[in-house]
Scaffold this motif. Structure first.
Motif, PDB file in Angstrom:
ATOM      1  N   THR A 251       0.836  -1.200   0.000  1.00 16.22           N
ATOM      2  CA  THR A 251       0.000   0.000   0.000  1.00 16.22           C
ATOM      3  C   THR A 251       0.871   1.251   0.000  1.00 16.22           C
ATOM      4  N   ARG A 255       1.149   3.981  -3.077  1.00 10.78           N
ATOM      5  CA  ARG A 255       0.770   5.384  -2.894  1.00 10.78           C
ATOM      6  C   ARG A 255       1.921   6.328  -3.157  1.00 10.78           C
ATOM      7  N   VAL A 260      -0.784   8.839  -4.679  1.00 15.12           N
ATOM      8  CA  VAL A 260      -2.198   8.702  -4.331  1.00 15.12           C
ATOM      9  C   VAL A 260      -2.456   9.367  -2.983  1.00 15.12           C
ATOM     10  N   ARG A 262      -5.603   9.885  -0.302  1.00 14.61           N
ATOM     11  CA  ARG A 262      -6.999   9.538  -0.020  1.00 14.61           C
ATOM     12  C   ARG A 262      -7.499  10.120   1.285  1.00 14.61           C
ATOM     13  N   ASP A 267      -2.696   7.502   4.748  1.00 15.96           N
ATOM     14  CA  ASP A 267      -2.039   8.750   4.355  1.00 15.96           C
ATOM     15  C   ASP A 267      -1.335   9.402   5.528  1.00 15.96           C
TER      16      ASP A 267
END
Ligand code: HEM
Ligand SMILES: *[C@@H]1O[C@H](CO)[C@@H](O)[C@H](O)[C@H]1NC(C)=O
Length: 498
Positions: A251, A255, A260, A262, A267
């Motif tokens: 993940t 990202r 990415v 979110r 994050d």
């Protein structure tokens, strides 16, 4: 020669046990007789901890008594009996009780060094860093993610309902909360609803189902922490640990590579990982988290979040299935709120007061975390007594026993959501309802857990009528070997589409 040797060893052992089991007596603290090896946990192999601590609580409770002593195996544990004293421990004198004393072993089990287990300053810094993920503003942002999962969940339920089959909801709801948390914490579409064998669900299940070995390990680690660490005892199975480490790594990589964003839990963790030291020359490691540290937090989010919430919802559905009148009232609360707000919005969910009462009443009757633990970090004199709780002593707050105390809840076995009408709540002590704990170390996921349960319940009530299927045993038997308080057997319901 051997005879004398054995005799000496046996005498020493008896002497040691006698002195262990007179710990509370010597300090003038009321206690119950305790016997080797279980202490006051006799029956631990066949009964859930909630039932055992309730028995001790009932025997020991007495007017004006703040606490009493019990033994977990050979370890003394102070049991809180009075709600004002619960408040002292959780809130007022928090500085003496900020740790839980749970077993974790960062070296061998890096995923276990998370918010739930960390202690002292390390806990405090991390708590402050993670708190912003759980504000109501963040909840509002995650709301559409949860409703999207709930929508899928309700459709897949509809498909089974159409075939006329009964449905086992414990597993079904666990798949729902796994999906929600997998999506919110990992940004994954883990699809455990579409595919019951999805890896996440399987891994989630094995964390809780490796019991009773897990339960025994946790208790052993709780009591002999240094020894357990020296023995390199791990509580997470290697394949489970590896799976989560990889899931987090993938993940994070995905990202970072694709930029990415979110605005979710992951994050925030990535930001903490990449944080620049705040001050020049600041050696505080915690300004920046290592990869292992952020993986542990993601793991915690998963472990603490899915089973607690899904069992809460399971019990709530079970009780509403048994009482159609309450179920109709709850459904009306959903439909009214949806009418007022136009659709199932964030605001609508928090307008469904009766559904909230139903969830709270099931959290009262079946608190998923039946006992709360604290560890004394500095000698503490219990107010208005001569009792001193020594540094290192464990304190147990018997949530389940308090929630079933007829002094606070008349007819405690009765499921009655009206107990959470504001005027009834106002008449109770603030500490009489503590399914999420309280004080600075209160469950960080409380808002998230409540929102998830509200969305799930509202969706089901809106679309289905349900009753108990014949194969469900009444009353439900609690699984003695699960750390979380949940039903042992499946809970089968018969649904009907509205
Ligand atoms: C119905 C659902 C839930 C229940 C009944 C529940 C219950 C609890 C309880 C009793 C505690 C101990 C509080 C204390 O020591 O005073 C706790 C702590 C915690 N819970 Fe929950 N919980 C739930 C859902 C969640 C969710 C959804 C998450 C994560 C997203 C979560 C994460 C945590 C964490 C990280 C802690 C440790 C907090 C700290 O030590 O600072 N919980 N929970
Ligand atoms: C239900 O419980 C939650 C969590 O303890 C609390 O915030 C909320 O106010 C309660 N609702 C009612 C109606 O008592």
């Amino acid at each position: 020669m051997w005879f004398y040797f054995v005799l000496i060893i046996a005498s020493l052992a008896i002497y040691w046990l006698r002195s262990r089991y007179s710990y509370w007596q010597k300090r003038g603290v009321p206690n119950l007789p305790a016997y080797f090896p279980f202490g006051n946990l006799q029956g631990i192999l066949g009964q859930h901890m909630s039932a055992l601590t309730k028995q001790s609580y009932e025997k020991l409770k007495s007017p004006g008594r703040k606490l009493a002593g019990i033994y977990f195996f050979t370890n003394p544990v102070a049991m809180v009996l009075d709600l004002e004293f619960v408040k002292d421990v959780l809130i007022k004198d928090f500085q003496y009780f900020h740790d839980r004393g749970l077993y974790f072993n960062e070296k061998d089990d890096p995923l276990m060094a998370h918010l739930l287990t960390l202690e002292g300053n390390k806990w405090k810094i991390l708590r402050n860093k993670l708190a912003p993920t759980f504000t109501s503003g963040k909840m509002k942002m995650m709301f559409p993610v949860i409703t999207a999962v709930a929508e899928r969940f309700q459709q897949s339920l509809g498909a089974v309902v159409a075939t006329g089959q009964d449905i086992e909801i414990k597993d079904f709801l666990a798949r729902f909360t796994t999906d929600v948390i997998g999506t919110c914490a990992f940004g994954l579409e883990c699809n455990s609803l579409a595919d019951p064998k999805a890896k996440f669900r399987e891994m989630g299940r094995s964390i809780f189902r490796q019991s009773p070995v897990l339960l025994m390990k946790m208790l052993f680690g709780l009591m002999f922490r240094d020894l357990a660490r020296k023995m390199h005892m791990r509580v997470i199975r290697k394949d489970v640990g590896d799976f989560f480490m990889n899931a987090v790594r993938e993940t994070v990589d995905h990202r970072e590579k694709n930029n990415v964003v979110r605005n979710d839990f992951m994050d925030l963790l990535i930001k903490l990982k990449n944080a620049e030291p705040i001050e020049e020359g600041n050696t505080n490691q915690l300004n920046q988290l290592t990869f292992n540290e952020i993986a542990a937090q993601a793991f915690m989010f998963f472990v603490a979040g899915f089973e607690t919430s899904s069992t809460a919802m399971t019990f709530c559905l079970y009780e509403l299935a048994r009482n159609q009148e309450l179920q109709d009232k709850a459904r009306k609360s959903v439909l009214d709120a949806v009418k007022v707000h136009g659709s199932m919005t964030y605001e609508a969910i928090y307008d469904m007061k009766y559904v909230e009462n139903c969830i709270n009443e099931s959290l009262r009757k079946y608190p998923p975390i039946a006992n709360n633990l604290r560890s004394v970090t500095n000698n503490y004199k219990v107010p208005e007594t001569d009792i001193v709780l020594e540094k290192g002593c464990r304190v147990i707050i018997p949530i389940y026993a308090i929630h079933h105390d007829p002094e606070y809840y008349p007819d405690p076995e009765k499921y009655d959501p009206d107990r959470f009408d504001p005027d009834q709540v106002a008449q109770r002590h603030q500490m009489a309802f503590i399914p999420f704990g309280d004080g600075p170390r209160i469950c960080i996921g409380m808002r998230f857990g409540m929102m998830q349960a509200l969305v799930g319940m509202a969706c089901l009530l809106q679309n289905f009528r349900f009753e108990l299927a014949a194969r469900t045993t009444v009353p439900l038997v609690i699984d003695p070997s699960n750390f979380i308080m949940g039903p042992k057997e499946g809970v089968w319901l018969h649904f009907e589409k509205i």
